[in-house]
Design an enzyme around this catalytic site. Structure first.
Site, PDB file in Angstrom:
ATOM      1  N   GLU A   1      34.128  43.029  45.290  1.00 30.26           N
ATOM      2  CA  GLU A   1      34.524  44.011  45.788  1.00 30.26           C
ATOM      3  C   GLU A   1      35.427  44.241  47.048  1.00 30.26           C
ATOM      4  O   GLU A   1      36.209  45.293  47.520  1.00 30.26           O
ATOM      5  CB  GLU A   1      33.153  44.763  46.246  1.00 30.26           C
TER       6      GLU A   1
ATOM      7  N   GLY B   1      29.491  22.600  40.674  1.00 33.31           N
ATOM      8  CA  GLY B   1      30.018  23.512  39.282  1.00 33.31           C
ATOM      9  C   GLY B   1      29.877  22.643  38.033  1.00 33.31           C
ATOM     10  O   GLY B   1      29.506  21.618  37.798  1.00 33.31           O
TER      11      GLY B   1
ATOM     12  N   SER C   1      29.792  31.886  45.181  1.00 33.47           N
ATOM     13  CA  SER C   1      28.731  30.753  45.825  1.00 33.47           C
ATOM     14  C   SER C   1      27.905  30.031  44.994  1.00 33.47           C
ATOM     15  O   SER C   1      27.739  30.344  43.845  1.00 33.47           O
ATOM     16  CB  SER C   1      27.823  31.551  46.980  1.00 33.47           C
TER      17      SER C   1
ATOM     18  N   TRP D   1      36.510  36.404  46.598  1.00 32.31           N
ATOM     19  CA  TRP D   1      37.569  37.095  47.714  1.00 32.31           C
ATOM     20  C   TRP D   1      38.598  36.223  48.214  1.00 32.31           C
ATOM     21  O   TRP D   1      39.617  36.692  48.910  1.00 32.31           O
ATOM     22  CB  TRP D   1      36.814  37.998  48.620  1.00 32.31           C
TER      23      TRP D   1
ATOM     24  N   GLU E   1      38.744  24.045  35.174  1.00 33.73           N
ATOM     25  CA  GLU E   1      39.682  25.257  35.094  1.00 33.73           C
ATOM     26  C   GLU E   1      41.347  24.513  35.208  1.00 33.73           C
ATOM     27  O   GLU E   1      41.351  23.337  35.674  1.00 33.73           O
ATOM     28  CB  GLU E   1      39.791  25.918  36.113  1.00 33.73           C
TER      29      GLU E   1
ATOM     30  N   GLY F   1      30.548  25.942  45.208  1.00 31.81           N
ATOM     31  CA  GLY F   1      30.965  25.452  46.734  1.00 31.81           C
ATOM     32  C   GLY F   1      31.370  24.221  46.959  1.00 31.81           C
ATOM     33  O   GLY F   1      31.608  23.297  45.950  1.00 31.81           O
TER      34      GLY F   1
ATOM     35  N   GLU G   1      32.449  27.609  39.037  1.00 33.77           N
ATOM     36  CA  GLU G   1      33.272  26.867  40.141  1.00 33.77           C
ATOM     37  C   GLU G   1      32.607  27.175  41.489  1.00 33.77           C
ATOM     38  O   GLU G   1      32.827  28.342  42.116  1.00 33.77           O
ATOM     39  CB  GLU G   1      34.945  27.286  40.088  1.00 33.77           C
TER      40      GLU G   1
HETATM   41  P1  NDP Z   1      29.164  35.516  46.011  1.00 33.01           P
HETATM   42  O1  NDP Z   1      29.080  34.209  45.385  1.00 33.01           O
HETATM   43  O2  NDP Z   1      28.272  36.379  46.164  1.00 33.01           O
HETATM   44  O3  NDP Z   1      30.523  36.443  45.303  1.00 33.01           O
HETATM   45  C1  NDP Z   1      31.445  35.873  44.360  1.00 33.01           C
HETATM   46  C2  NDP Z   1      31.459  36.931  43.039  1.00 33.01           C
HETATM   47  O4  NDP Z   1      30.226  37.063  42.311  1.00 33.01           O
HETATM   48  C3  NDP Z   1      31.807  38.272  43.485  1.00 33.01           C
HETATM   49  O5  NDP Z   1      32.770  38.715  42.790  1.00 33.01           O
HETATM   50  C4  NDP Z   1      30.409  38.610  43.729  1.00 33.01           C
HETATM   51  O6  NDP Z   1      30.363  40.158  43.483  1.00 33.01           O
HETATM   52  C5  NDP Z   1      29.820  38.295  42.477  1.00 33.01           C
HETATM   53  N1  NDP Z   1      28.220  38.245  42.542  1.00 33.01           N
HETATM   54  C6  NDP Z   1      27.585  38.522  43.581  1.00 33.01           C
HETATM   55  N2  NDP Z   1      26.300  38.561  43.082  1.00 33.01           N
HETATM   56  C7  NDP Z   1      26.170  38.740  41.793  1.00 33.01           C
HETATM   57  C8  NDP Z   1      25.116  38.640  40.822  1.00 33.01           C
HETATM   58  N3  NDP Z   1      23.957  38.449  41.169  1.00 33.01           N
HETATM   59  N4  NDP Z   1      25.489  38.581  39.549  1.00 33.01           N
HETATM   60  C9  NDP Z   1      26.983  38.404  38.991  1.00 33.01           C
HETATM   61  N5  NDP Z   1      27.990  38.480  40.093  1.00 33.01           N
HETATM   62  C10 NDP Z   1      27.628  38.357  41.309  1.00 33.01           C
HETATM   63  O7  NDP Z   1      30.109  35.018  47.517  1.00 33.01           O
HETATM   64  P2  NDP Z   1      30.114  35.971  48.702  1.00 33.01           P
HETATM   65  O8  NDP Z   1      31.302  36.673  48.775  1.00 33.01           O
HETATM   66  O9  NDP Z   1      28.851  36.518  49.190  1.00 33.01           O
HETATM   67  O10 NDP Z   1      30.415  34.631  49.792  1.00 33.01           O
HETATM   68  C11 NDP Z   1      29.390  33.878  50.203  1.00 33.01           C
HETATM   69  C12 NDP Z   1      29.703  32.522  50.100  1.00 33.01           C
HETATM   70  O11 NDP Z   1      29.818  31.914  49.353  1.00 33.01           O
HETATM   71  C13 NDP Z   1      30.902  32.252  51.218  1.00 33.01           C
HETATM   72  O12 NDP Z   1      30.524  32.186  52.696  1.00 33.01           O
HETATM   73  C14 NDP Z   1      31.113  30.802  50.581  1.00 33.01           C
HETATM   74  O13 NDP Z   1      30.346  29.711  51.276  1.00 33.01           O
HETATM   75  C15 NDP Z   1      30.762  30.807  49.275  1.00 33.01           C
HETATM   76  N6  NDP Z   1      32.002  31.142  48.442  1.00 33.01           N
HETATM   77  C16 NDP Z   1      32.625  30.109  47.655  1.00 33.01           C
HETATM   78  C17 NDP Z   1      33.903  30.599  46.800  1.00 33.01           C
HETATM   79  C18 NDP Z   1      34.393  29.476  46.087  1.00 33.01           C
HETATM   80  O14 NDP Z   1      35.660  29.680  45.816  1.00 33.01           O
HETATM   81  N7  NDP Z   1      33.884  28.556  45.859  1.00 33.01           N
HETATM   82  C19 NDP Z   1      34.303  31.770  47.112  1.00 33.01           C
HETATM   83  C20 NDP Z   1      33.849  32.727  47.719  1.00 33.01           C
HETATM   84  C21 NDP Z   1      32.421  32.408  48.188  1.00 33.01           C
HETATM   85  P3  NDP Z   1      30.771  41.392  44.953  1.00 33.01           P
HETATM   86  O15 NDP Z   1      31.144  40.447  45.970  1.00 33.01           O
HETATM   87  O16 NDP Z   1      31.651  42.466  44.512  1.00 33.01           O
HETATM   88  O17 NDP Z   1      29.493  41.851  45.326  1.00 33.01           O
END
Ligand code: NDP
Length: 491
Positions: free
Chosen positions: A193, A465, A244, A166, A469, A267, A265
């Site tokens: 989402e 990671g 994450s 997001w 990319e 954290g 990709e």
């Molecule tokens: P997530 O890793 O949970 O979400 C990233 C994507 O993975 C979303 O589309 C999510 O879907 C999806 N996802 C979640 N669980 C699964 C699964 N079991 N199988 C397949 N896909 C899945 O990140 P969060 O949004 O929960 O953020 C939590 C933490 O992650 C942040 O505080 C940050 O530390 C880190 N983060 C790092 C990012 C980066 O750019 N490296 C980006 C975002 C977060 P959905 O959310 O729709 O359920």
């Protein structure tokens, strides 16, 4: 004085105003699985109001999207390279024409400043343009062998699933989609989402720009349902994921069952290393943007600012007015530099790093009232082994960590499970290059805090990671290398 909270804006979905307000701050709809036809409520983080309500995809929808992508694949891979390139140039032009509309939607849904959102939407168009140019440069080799000719081809993989976060919703989707489509794959994109709106718009823009039905598919549903189904699906050849490290680990494990290719990709906890001989004014002026940009929700955030001890006081004195001056407020206001956090849950998590006894050295301001606001915060001094210096905060909280000499700087920078980005500030050119080489990280800048460019590779070492990319190498991550031997002197 804290800036004021954004005026209550009217909420709209894709078609018009919506009336419902969420019961919870970050209501995300109810978590049902297979074939679920429930509502996904999308919020505006600056107001907590409902921005859109959509059907929430379940695993049947993920299956249907994969089936459409699979059906479209043979024809898409057979499109002549100049024609495929033309279609991608057309998509880039269509996205550029809709830049402002997409930027406003992204700014509202992700809570990011409109200026940043415009830059990201410009980058999205540039990414498709760059990889459109790559279609006709998908080159192979000829290899000297006896008895014939050996040649290599880069073949597409098939259906590729893209799972995106997001924080930079459409930009990160484009980094994966551009090279995937250019190489001849079809894609299923599962956006987060919390921020599915620009991805859904991209799907429509793709059709309008002439992409054949089924080449680009979007499923907006929960990761634990739709995402997981894509990871397990036998017809998906590769998962390209940003998010994450924890979820990335699960995806790598899940993908192993069908030996899917993965790009991850994840954290970061990047170090911004400031030596005493640096242009301290320049380093202090650039440091806030490198950690408070996107409200700190950036995997490249330089959230550990390592400062050589003799320069500590001067650096902090130069940093303070800049942090205090950051304009935090309405994402749609042209003067805003930092917006809210994405959700109430994210704000709670960020706040857990700034306990009552945290060494808060500098604190900026944030609006009061509705919205998931958190002020830019600098903790100093912090030990590299303390929780705020170890864990990815993903919010506007920076740690200043003093060090003595080059050796300690490199050791501290590397004492982390991550290795995504970083910076070195010094006037000593040889040391700049030495330290840049010694830090275990995928992307590092000297006297600058920039990380991401369309034309250069981006990705992490260690638990940040696998794969790269952007840049010319990304195409390789969406193809398999095939060797063909052609006998010219008998078999
Ligand atoms: P997530 O890793 O949970 O979400 C990233 C994507 O993975 C979303 O589309 C999510 O879907 C999806 N996802 C979640 N669980 C699964 C699964 N079991 N199988 C397949 N896909 C899945 O990140 P969060 O949004 O929960 O953020 C939590 C933490 O992650 C942040 O505080 C940050 O530390 C880190 N983060 C790092 C990012 C980066 O750019 N490296 C980006 C975002 C977060 P959905 O959310 O729709 O359920």
């Amino acid at each position: 004085m804290p800036p004021s909270a954004p005026a209550n804006r009217r909420s709209h979905d894709a078609h018009g105003p919506v009336r419902r307000r969420p019961g919870r701050h970050d209501a995300r709809g109810d978590r049902r699985g297979r074939g679920a036809r429930v509502t996904l409520t999308v919020l505006e983080p600056a107001t907590e109001a409902v921005l859109a309500e959509l059907p929430r995809a379940g695993s049947d929808d993920a299956d249907a999207a994969v089936a459409r992508a699979k059906a479209a694949y043979p024809a898409w891979r057979a499109v002549a390279p100049p024609d495929r390139a033309r279609l991608l140039y057309g998509l880039a032009d269509a996205l550029a024409e809709r830049q402002e509309e997409l930027a406003v939607l992204e700014a509202r849904n992700a809570g990011k400043p409109i200026g940043d959102a415009r830059g990201e939407m410009g980058m999205v168009a540039d990414v498709f343009r760059y990889y459109a140019g790559g279609v006709e440069r998908n080159l192979g080799d000829t290899i000297p062998v006896s008895g014939g000719v050996a040649m290599t081809f880069r073949e597409p993989l098939g259906v590729v699933a893209l799972i995106t976060p997001w924080n930079f919703p459409l930009a990160i989707a484009s980094w994966k989609m551009g090279p995937a489509l250019a190489a001849g794959n079809t894609v299923v994109l599962k956006p987060a989402e919390l921020t599915p709106l620009t991805a859904l718009k991209l799907e429509r823009i793709g059709i309008e720009a002439g992409l054949p039905e089924g080449v680009l598919n979007v499923v907006a549903g929960p990761g634990s349902v739709c995402g997981q189904r894509l990871v397990e699906h036998p017809d998906v050849a590769k998962i390209a994921f940003t998010g994450s490290t924890e979820v990335g680990r699960g995806i790598a494990a899940g993908a192993a069952a069908t030996i899917k290719r993965v790009t991850l990709e994840l954290g970061g906890k990047s170090a911004n290393v400031v030596f005493a001989d640096a242009d301290l004014e320049a380093a202090a002026a650039a440091a806030p943007g490198a950690v408070f940009g996107n409200a700190g929700q950036d995997c490249c955030a330089r959230s550990r600012i390592l400062v050589e001890r003799p320069a500590l006081d001067e650096f902090m004195a130069a940093l303070q007015p800049r942090v205090e001056a950051i304009a935090v407020g309405d994402p749609l206001a042209e003067t805003t530099e930092m917006g809210p956090l994405i959700s109430a849950g994210q704000r709670e998590n960020v706040a857990s790093f700034v306990s009552e006894d945290a060494p808060v050295a500098i604190r900026g301001s944030a609006p009061k009232g509705p919205g998931y606001w958190f002020p830019p915060t600098v903790l100093a001094p912090v030990g590299n082994d303390e929780r705020p210096a170890r864990e990815e905060i993903f919010g506007p909280v920076a740690c200043v960590i003093p060090f003595d000499g080059e050796e300690e700087a490199v050791r501290l920078a590397n004492e982390t499970i991550y290795g995504l980005s970083g910076s070195v500030w010094t006037r000593d050119g040889a040391r700049a290059l030495r330290v840049a080489r010694a830090i275990d990280t995928g992307v590092i800048s000297i006297n600058s805090n920039t990380s991401v460019r369309v034309a250069t590779p981006f990705g992490g070492f260690k638990q940040s990671g696998i794969g790269r990319e952007l840049g010319p190498d990304a195409l390789d991550h969406y193809t398999e290398l095939k060797n063909v031997y052609y006998a010219t002197e008998g078999s």
